[in-house]
Design an enzyme around this catalytic site. Structure first.
Site, short mmCIF file in Angstrom:
data_model
loop_
_atom_site.label_atom_id
_atom_site.label_comp_id
_atom_site.label_asym_id
_atom_site.label_seq_id
_atom_site.Cartn_x
_atom_site.Cartn_y
_atom_site.Cartn_z
N ASN A 1 4.97 5.12 6.19
CA ASN A 1 3.88 5.81 5.49
C ASN A 1 2.62 5.86 6.34
O ASN A 1 1.53 6.12 5.84
CB ASN A 1 3.58 5.11 4.16
CG ASN A 1 3.51 6.03 2.97
OD1 ASN A 1 3.49 5.56 1.83
ND2 ASN A 1 3.48 7.33 3.18
N PRO B 1 0.78 -1.24 0.00
CA PRO B 1 0.00 0.00 0.00
C PRO B 1 0.81 1.28 0.00
O PRO B 1 0.25 2.35 -0.26
CB PRO B 1 -0.79 -0.10 1.31
CG PRO B 1 0.15 -0.84 2.23
CD PRO B 1 0.86 -1.83 1.35
N THR B 2 2.12 1.21 0.29
CA THR B 2 2.87 2.44 0.49
C THR B 2 3.19 3.14 -0.83
O THR B 2 3.03 2.57 -1.91
CB THR B 2 4.19 2.17 1.24
OG1 THR B 2 5.09 1.46 0.37
CG2 THR B 2 3.97 1.37 2.50
N CYS B 3 3.71 4.35 -0.72
CA CYS B 3 4.03 5.15 -1.90
C CYS B 3 5.43 4.87 -2.43
O CYS B 3 5.95 5.65 -3.24
CB CYS B 3 3.90 6.63 -1.55
SG CYS B 3 2.23 7.11 -1.08
N ASP B 4 6.06 3.78 -2.00
CA ASP B 4 7.40 3.42 -2.45
C ASP B 4 7.31 2.33 -3.51
O ASP B 4 6.61 1.32 -3.33
CB ASP B 4 8.23 2.92 -1.26
CG ASP B 4 9.70 2.79 -1.58
OD1 ASP B 4 10.05 2.77 -2.78
OD2 ASP B 4 10.51 2.70 -0.64
#
Length: 396
Positions: free
Chosen positions: A375, A335-338
């Site tokens: 995050n 789910p993270t933005c990485d």
């Protein structure tokens, strides 16, 4: 916690059945997602299996892969001993009522505060692998017993622990000789041939090398050593089968039988005890088409329960609760933005909808233990099944 369908949660078969899928969906309906389901019965089964395979070895569970109170309670009831490496782990076993005489402290490098914390608890067996570390025990020489850790490199494992810790046989003799001079008691030797070791010959070679060191110690007129710690690293099946543990341990037992009867043998299993006890459940929170594949974005990822993909070279068996013969090349992402947060690439899955579930097996070792809140995505909630305590815990 109230009784629920989770109390009957089974170990998942190779193919996720409709009944299992219903049980998993019921757990998500009750607790939400993502989830980790920790089955204490699996912990019991694995501990007993290894105890039977190594009948003359005292098993000290290494807390590192899954330092959960329910695991400690379960193994304490089974009669296990414990391998500690940090003050936090000392505090955990102390809080669960583990007798200190059933523990060792095996981290080769310690702060003075770590030594004092262990001694205050009552743990007095420590590990060193160099002279600098040995001399830290001069103030405590009347309280401690030391194991000298040898290095046996192993490039074929998940983690070659001898790259970071352990000394040569000659250095071990030097440490033992120095300990005699300063009045620190050397109890024995230890080693760790590496995490997820697939070849039992690695243990055999290390045992025989330690036997030679023990014999050399006697030849030099130094006090005979009474203990050998053969470490952990016993393998489990993830996506590729491994040797059954009874067969794996046969040559190890044969090598151990060559040691003097006065030598007590310890082991530090971690992964083998807990890898199979945890099942992860994540839900699809979004999807997109990219370069001919469907990307499914889950509410758990490599910064969470799948952290073992990064830290432990983990390859976990993955399933969906959705049954279909129409499969498509897909990507499972966290789910993270990485962009590094990808669980599996080119995995064949049926067409999933938002809210559908992905189930991961063999998620007990180096998963929740290394998860983060990066995050600000919260870690998966852990639901304890078949707990030794009267009330099932729920620890986030």
């Amino acid at each position: 916690m109230a009784q629920s369908a989770l109390d009957l949660f089974p170990i998942l078969p190779a193919v996720l059945s409709t009944e299992d899928a219903q049980l998993i969906e019921a757990s998500v309906a009750q607790f939400g997602a993502p989830l980790l389901l920790l089955d204490c019965d699996s912990v019991r089964q694995q501990y007993r299996a290894l105890s039977n395979a190594l009948p003359n070895v005292t098993l000290h569970f290494a807390l590192k892969p899954l330092p959960h109170p329910a695991v400690v309670d379960t193994l304490l009831e089974e009669g296990a001993s414990f391998d500690l490496a940090t003050t936090g782990e000392v505090e955990l076993v102390a809080s669960r009522g583990v007798p200190a005489h059933r523990t060792i402290h095996s981290h080769p490098i310690k702060r003075d505060a770590d030594i004092r914390a262990a001694l205050e608890y009552g743990c007095n067996v420590f590990v060193v692998d160099n002279l600098n570390e040995l001399e830290k025990f001069i103030p405590y020489k009347n309280e401690v017993e030391i194991l000298v850790r040898l290095s046996f490199r192993n490039a074929e494992v998940f983690a070659d622990l001898s790259k970071k810790f352990g000394c040569s046989a000659q250095d071990a003799i030097e440490i033992i000789d120095r300990a005699q001079a300063i009045g620190v008691r050397i109890k024995g030797l230890s080693f760790h041939v590496g995490s997820q070791t697939l070849n039992p010959q690695k243990y055999v070679d290390a045992i025989l090398a330690c036997k030679a060191v023990m014999e050399r110690v006697v030849e030099l007129g130094l006090p005979a050593l009474s203990t050998l710690d053969i470490g952990g690293g016993f393998p489990v099946t993830y996506t590729q089968p491994v040797m059954p543990i009874e067969e794996f341990c046969k040559p190890i037992n044969q090598a151990l039988s060559s040691l003097p009867e006065t030598v007590q043998v310890l082991a530090e299993p971690g992964r083998f005890i807990v890898a199979a006890c945890m099942t992860s459940v994540a839900s699809v929170m979004g999807q997109a088409q990219r370069e001919g594949q469907t990307w499914y974005y889950l509410d758990d990822g490599v910064y969470g329960s799948f952290s073992g993909i990064i830290f432990d070279h983990g390859q976990y068996p993955l399933y969906t609760t959705k049954q279909s013969n129409d499969m498509h090349s897909s990507v499972l992402a966290g789910p993270t933005c990485d962009s590094i947060d990808v669980i599996s690439d080119h995995i064949m899955l049926p067409k999933l909808n938002n809210g559908d579930l992905i189930v991961g097996r063999m998620m007990g070792a180096y998963t929740s233990a290394t998860a983060t809140d990066f995050n600000f995505f919260k870690r998966a909630q852990t639901i304890v099944l078949n707990d030794v305590m009267a009330d099932n815990r729920m620890i986030g």
